[in-house]
Design an enzyme around this catalytic site. Structure first.
Site, PDB file in Angstrom:
ATOM      1  N   ASP A  36       0.826  -1.203   0.000  1.00 16.77           N
ATOM      2  CA  ASP A  36       0.000   0.000   0.000  1.00 16.77           C
ATOM      3  C   ASP A  36       0.864   1.258   0.000  1.00 16.77           C
ATOM      4  OD1 ASP A  36      -2.203   1.635   0.202  1.00 16.77           O
ATOM      5  OD2 ASP A  36      -2.989   0.723   2.019  1.00 16.77           O
ATOM      6  N   ASP A  37       0.633   2.150  -0.958  1.00 18.16           N
ATOM      7  CA  ASP A  37       1.313   3.455  -0.998  1.00 18.16           C
ATOM      8  C   ASP A  37       2.836   3.333  -1.021  1.00 18.16           C
ATOM      9  OD1 ASP A  37      -1.193   4.558  -0.923  1.00 18.16           O
ATOM     10  OD2 ASP A  37      -0.770   5.933   0.718  1.00 18.16           O
ATOM     11  N   CYS A  74      -5.585   3.628  -4.200  1.00 18.59           N
ATOM     12  CA  CYS A  74      -5.913   2.382  -3.514  1.00 18.59           C
ATOM     13  C   CYS A  74      -7.230   1.766  -3.965  1.00 18.59           C
ATOM     14  CB  CYS A  74      -5.905   2.593  -2.002  1.00 18.59           C
ATOM     15  SG  CYS A  74      -6.506   4.196  -1.453  1.00 18.59           S
ATOM     16  N   ARG A  78      -7.570  -1.676  -6.296  1.00 21.36           N
ATOM     17  CA  ARG A  78      -8.072  -2.898  -5.667  1.00 21.36           C
ATOM     18  C   ARG A  78      -9.314  -3.410  -6.391  1.00 21.36           C
ATOM     19  NH1 ARG A  78      -5.178  -3.216  -0.744  1.00 21.36           N
ATOM     20  NH2 ARG A  78      -3.761  -1.436  -0.797  1.00 21.36           N
ATOM     21  N   LYS A 131      -6.486  -5.586   3.824  1.00 17.22           N
ATOM     22  CA  LYS A 131      -7.286  -4.398   3.493  1.00 17.22           C
ATOM     23  C   LYS A 131      -8.251  -4.671   2.343  1.00 17.22           C
ATOM     24  CE  LYS A 131      -6.440   0.197   1.442  1.00 17.22           C
ATOM     25  NZ  LYS A 131      -5.461   1.281   1.295  1.00 17.22           N
ATOM     26  N   HIS A 133     -11.412  -2.284   1.236  1.00 11.60           N
ATOM     27  CA  HIS A 133     -11.499  -0.922   0.685  1.00 11.60           C
ATOM     28  C   HIS A 133     -12.173  -0.836  -0.690  1.00 11.60           C
ATOM     29  CE1 HIS A 133      -9.383   3.275   0.425  1.00 11.60           C
ATOM     30  NE2 HIS A 133     -10.605   3.333   0.954  1.00 11.60           N
ATOM     31  N   HIS A 228       1.314   2.552   3.968  1.00 13.02           N
ATOM     32  CA  HIS A 228       0.368   3.677   4.003  1.00 13.02           C
ATOM     33  C   HIS A 228       0.494   4.423   5.327  1.00 13.02           C
ATOM     34  CE1 HIS A 228      -3.453   5.812   3.841  1.00 13.02           C
ATOM     35  NE2 HIS A 228      -3.714   5.319   2.639  1.00 13.02           N
ATOM     36  N   ASP A 329      -0.358  -0.858  -4.949  1.00  8.25           N
ATOM     37  CA  ASP A 329      -1.622  -0.276  -5.414  1.00  8.25           C
ATOM     38  C   ASP A 329      -1.481   1.090  -6.059  1.00  8.25           C
ATOM     39  OD1 ASP A 329      -1.100   1.175  -3.091  1.00  8.25           O
ATOM     40  OD2 ASP A 329      -3.137   1.005  -2.301  1.00  8.25           O
ATOM     41  N   ASN A 330      -0.409   1.807  -5.789  1.00  6.75           N
ATOM     42  CA  ASN A 330      -0.141   3.100  -6.419  1.00  6.75           C
ATOM     43  C   ASN A 330       1.286   3.504  -6.086  1.00  6.75           C
ATOM     44  OD1 ASN A 330      -2.485   3.926  -4.027  1.00  6.75           O
ATOM     45  ND2 ASN A 330      -0.379   4.586  -3.696  1.00  6.75           N
ATOM     46  N   LYS A 411       1.126   9.041  -6.177  1.00  7.64           N
ATOM     47  CA  LYS A 411      -0.238   8.533  -6.007  1.00  7.64           C
ATOM     48  C   LYS A 411      -1.237   9.606  -6.440  1.00  7.64           C
ATOM     49  CE  LYS A 411      -3.258   7.400  -2.043  1.00  7.64           C
ATOM     50  NZ  LYS A 411      -3.235   7.164  -0.583  1.00  7.64           N
TER      51      LYS A 411
END
Length: 566
Positions: A36-37, A74, A78, A131, A133, A228, A329-330, A411
């Site tokens: 994540d991130d 995110c 996803r 996660k 989301h 994140h 994710d980014n 992002k």
């Protein structure tokens, strides 16, 4: 098999079975691991200085993709990962709120299926840890409000969070199965040391592997919140990086850039985008360095957990026939400001907790929690050293620029810094190319197609009375032994940021009001030399193709509609 816009993909699995590539006795387990991130160059095997020996080992015994793309944020990423569709086609073109258009409802719609929903009828057990989301229903009043929770979207077992961010020491929307829990009241997971979300995700994934009956393959989705914001990590992991970032942004970016070229992940002629931030002007260097130390520790902790997952696979005799895919994710996250703990006025810690402690059953209701479970007020601001449960701080734009080396932007944006992700593919039994780099461009929508191809599953045109949108991706399986991905055009949109990549050409714009920029990805992947003015006809043609796709993919009508600049 060509699968542009899903026209042919439902046939892939059937053909694969007839050819023997998806024989039931040989079908692999599939584990998707998403961080994540994180930026393109954070992990060791993609140029980073962060200690990631387990990911590096997977890469050394598998494939690395140098030009794989996510969906810039995110939620959209996803949604695409889970469904094989562009995010707007799932209803999550933005985030998890309803913006009044079909492509932006903030919930997975009834015209998409998750990988779990597709693979489960083919005999796969389906597990998830981490996660979610992809729904706006966080605290539904009854079971009907959980229609887009993991258990209702094909996962037999789920442990994790429904919301996309929060404290790694006490996150909001923590759920086991279909029930909200807290770290204190979960009878099924009682770690010996203080509860920490990254470890909890890893340990529950290990448990699923250990308890899998073993008479059928399994699909597991492991979705970390590392790295994140907020910057939270165990002190024992933070101290490993003490002093590593004391010289600031530029030395780390330079070292990563040189390593990326040495590894062959970027072209020798690829330039490095400008470094953001001047270390000499940073007022509190110890605080700023600490933020990156904690970020590195978060990645390190995730890698340790991935090591435990791999070790359990090996222990159960499943490693050789398990496809492990790792991606992000980014790009690195530039979000900051006072609301994420980067403003002035950081408060020192009091001598003792000053707020009432939380009951073991009391849920943490806010993404940005105001206190810890034992009553410490959560502190923010310059000078507050990140890491412990009573802090809430992001690492900021300058370190995100380091994470995204050598690319620009972050992002949210669809320039390379926002959408470029590592992709590691490890499958001892099925990937013949070891420690190789695959340079063909791929996209997050290809993951569903790959899973269907390998599993022998049938991707339906109708499900529970609803028409299902055809898959948009192309299977990556041919690349496992040096074959081609049969597609040359990729599309992107998020918050008005838009792009199309066709062959070596990429047309990209920043914001709904932004002018189109044109780049030659073969010569200039860092997007430093805009060729739009010298190629007006190419710009017009690519812009038209992007507009046509935007209509098909439910990008428009939408909240970011804008006449394309000519």
């Amino acid at each position: 098999m060509k699968t542009v816009h899903g026209l042919f993909l439902p046939m892939v699995a059937t053909i694969a079975v007839l050819m023997g590539t998806a024989n039931a006795a040989e079908r692999p387990n599939i584990i998707l691991i998403m961080s994540d991130d994180m930026g393109y160059s954070d992990i060791g095997c993609y140029g980073g200085e962060i200690n990631t020996p387990n990911l590096d080992r997977l890469a050394a015994n598998g494939l690395r993709y140098s030009q794989f793309y996510n969906s810039a944020r995110c939620c959209p990423t996803r949604a695409s990962l889970l469904t094989g569709l562009h995010p707007h086609q799932t209803g999550i073109g933005h985030m998890v709120e309803d913006k009044g258009f079909d492509g932006y409802r903030g919930d997975l719609n009834e015209h998409c299926l998750t990988i779990a929903e597709v693979l489960k009828p083919a005999g796969y057990s389906t597990y998830m840890s981490g996660k979610w989301h992809v729904t706006k229903q966080l605290f539904p009043e009854d079971e009907s409000g959980k229609s887009n929770w993991p258990r209702q979207r094909g996962f037999e077992r789920f442990y994790g969070t429904i919301l996309g961010a929060g404290s790694l020491w006490d996150p909001t929307t923590l759920v086991r199965g279909n029930t909200h829990i807290t770290p204190d009241n979960d009878p099924e997971y009682r770690p010996a040391e203080p509860w920490y979300y990254t470890d909890a995700i890893s340990d529950n994934a290990v448990r699923y592997i250990r308890e899998h009956p073993g008479n059928n393959p399994f699909f597991m989705y492991v979705a970390y919140t590392a790295a994140h914001w907020p910057m939270h990590a165990r002190e024992r992991d933070i101290v490993k990086y003490k002093g590593m970032y004391d010289d600031g942004f530029e030395p780390i970016r330079k070292a990563r850039y040189e390593k990326l070229k040495e590894l062959g992940l970027i072209q020798k002629e690829c330039k490095r985008s400008p470094t953001i931030g001047n270390w000499d002007k940073v007022k509190d260097k110890a605080w700023e360095a600490r933020n990156m130390e904690v970020y590195a520790a978060m990645v390190d902790s995730m890698d340790q957990g991935i090591g435990r997952i791999v070790a359990e696979l090996k222990k159960q005799g499943e490693l050789k026939n398990t496809l492990i895919l790792f991606l992000q994710d980014n790009g690195g996250c530039a979000e900051g400001g006072k609301w994420l703990g980067r403003g002035d006025g950081g408060q020192p810690r009091a001598d003792k907790p000053t707020l009432p402690p939380m009951d073991r059953d009391e849920l943490q209701m806010e993404m940005k929690n105001k206190k810890t479970r034992d009553g410490w007020p959560v502190r923010k601001g310059v000078g507050v050293m990140a890491g412990p449960p009573d802090t809430y701080i992001s690492y900021g734009k300058e370190w995100a620029n380091v994470s995204n080396t050598p690319f620009k932007e972050y992002k949210h944006y669809v320039h390379e810094g926002g959408i470029s992700t590592p992709l590691i593919a490890h499958w001892p039994k099925g990937i013949k190319r070891k420690n190789r780099i695959e340079h063909q461009p791929g996209q997050i929508i290809d993951i569903m197609a790959t899973c269907v191809d390998l599993s022998g599953a049938r991707y339906p045109s109708e499900f529970k009375g609803h028409e299902i949108t055809p898959m948009q991706g192309t299977s990556l399986v041919p690349t496992f032994d040096g074959g081609a991905i049969d597609r040359d055009t990729l599309y992107f949109e998020h918050e008005g940021n838009r792009a199309i990549r066709k062959g070596k050409w990429k047309l990209v714009a920043k914001g709904a009001n932004g002018a189109w920029q044109l780049y030659d990805m073969d010569a200039d992947r860092s997007e430093m030399n805009d060729l739009a003015k010298s190629n007006p006809e190419r710009v017009l043609q690519l812009a038209k193709e992007w507009n046509d796709w935007a209509v098909r993919a439910l990008v428009t009508p939408g909240p970011y509609d804008k006449e394309v600049k000519k």
